[in-house]
Motif scaffolding. Structure first.
Motif, PDB file in Angstrom:
ATOM      1  N   THR A  53      28.386  40.730  -8.637  1.00 15.02           N
ATOM      2  CA  THR A  53      28.854  40.899 -10.005  1.00 15.02           C
ATOM      3  C   THR A  53      29.846  42.054 -10.044  1.00 15.02           C
ATOM      4  N   SER A  97      31.643  42.100 -17.386  1.00 13.35           N
ATOM      5  CA  SER A  97      30.912  41.753 -16.174  1.00 13.35           C
ATOM      6  C   SER A  97      31.267  40.316 -15.807  1.00 13.35           C
ATOM      7  N   ASP A 152      30.597  37.272 -12.798  1.00  6.72           N
ATOM      8  CA  ASP A 152      29.770  36.869 -11.670  1.00  6.72           C
ATOM      9  C   ASP A 152      30.586  36.097 -10.639  1.00  6.72           C
TER      10      ASP A 152
END
Length: 251
Positions: free
Chosen positions: A32, A47, A49
């Motif tokens: 991440t 954020s 992934d």
């Protein structure tokens, strides 16, 4: 849209991450990337992934102090991850080159990343990762509510223009602060490069790298690579393929 060489991009983000404003956590394949965002109405955290089960997309979470910044924050993340590229067109063109064909086959959909903050990207390109970390420590604005290792925003150009000791950095920051140098999405790339090259301490390769990252130019060869003309209009992607293959060979 199309294939995406996620691992290569997350490897690059991890190698470039500047403490306090960025971090990459997790193991390869499930990492991440997190970073702070300086936005028009406040601050934010993004954020993203590496693995997004169920789709051809990157799963992102964005936290904002002001909801009016949502569209801007999404656009910034899209530019950083080069999500508006056409990987089919890029791969088809570069795969026609004998030198690049095996690299394209190994990493289809390799992207040429942009920047979440073009002014920050310009400063970081000029000074390097270590010095950028020192700038954050000395001049960065602390978040009201830190989140893990994310504690600061990268210093604004006007702060660096009045505080930086390095003449080249001070000149760049001043040009950004007074508007002589524009690096926003609507900026003219040729004019921006011309302004950059007129600054003291700025060389042509550094200006070219800023053009790639801050301005998202898909067709730049900063290193004068022999034969690079045949990679037009995707020289930035060709350079990324060569750099990524070299890094993989060293590891």
């Amino acid at each position: 849209r199309g294939p995406y060489a996620t691992a290569a991009l997350f490897d690059l983000l991890a190698a470039e991450a500047v403490a306090r404003i960025e971090e990459v956590a997790g193991t390869p394949g499930s990492r991440t990337y997190r970073r702070t965002l300086r936005l028009p109405y406040g601050s934010g955290l993004a954020s993203v992934d590496e693995a997004s089960p169920g789709g051809p997309w990157l799963e992102a979470r964005i936290q904002l102090t002001d909801l009016r910044d949502l569209t801007t924050a999404v656009q910034r993340v899209r530019r950083l991850f080069d999500l508006d590229a056409d990987p089919y067109a890029v791969d088809e063109a570069l795969a026609a080159d004998r030198r690049l064909a095996p690299l394209v086959a190994a990493r289809p959909g390799l992207r040429s990343p942009g920047a979440a903050d073009p002014e920050e990207a310009a400063v970081r390109t000029l000074v390097g990762r270590a010095a950028a970390g020192e700038l954050v420590e000395r001049y960065g604005k602390a978040l009201d509510v830190p989140c893990g290792g994310l504690t600061h925003l990268f210093p604004e150009p006007d702060v660096l223009a009045g505080s930086a000791e390095d003449p080249a950095l001070r000149a760049l920051a001043t040009a950004l602060a007074d508007g002589r140098l524009r690096l926003d999405a609507g900026a003219d790339r040729d004019e921006a490069e011309e302004t950059l090259l007129a600054l003291p301490g700025m060389d042509r390769p550094t200006a070219a790298l800023i053009r790639i990252r801050a301005l998202g130019d898909p067709d730049v060869d900063p290193y004068g690579t022999p034969g690079a003309e045949r990679w037009r209009p995707w020289r930035s992607y060709a350079v990324r393929h060569l750099e990524t293959a070299e890094a993989a060979a060293l590891n």
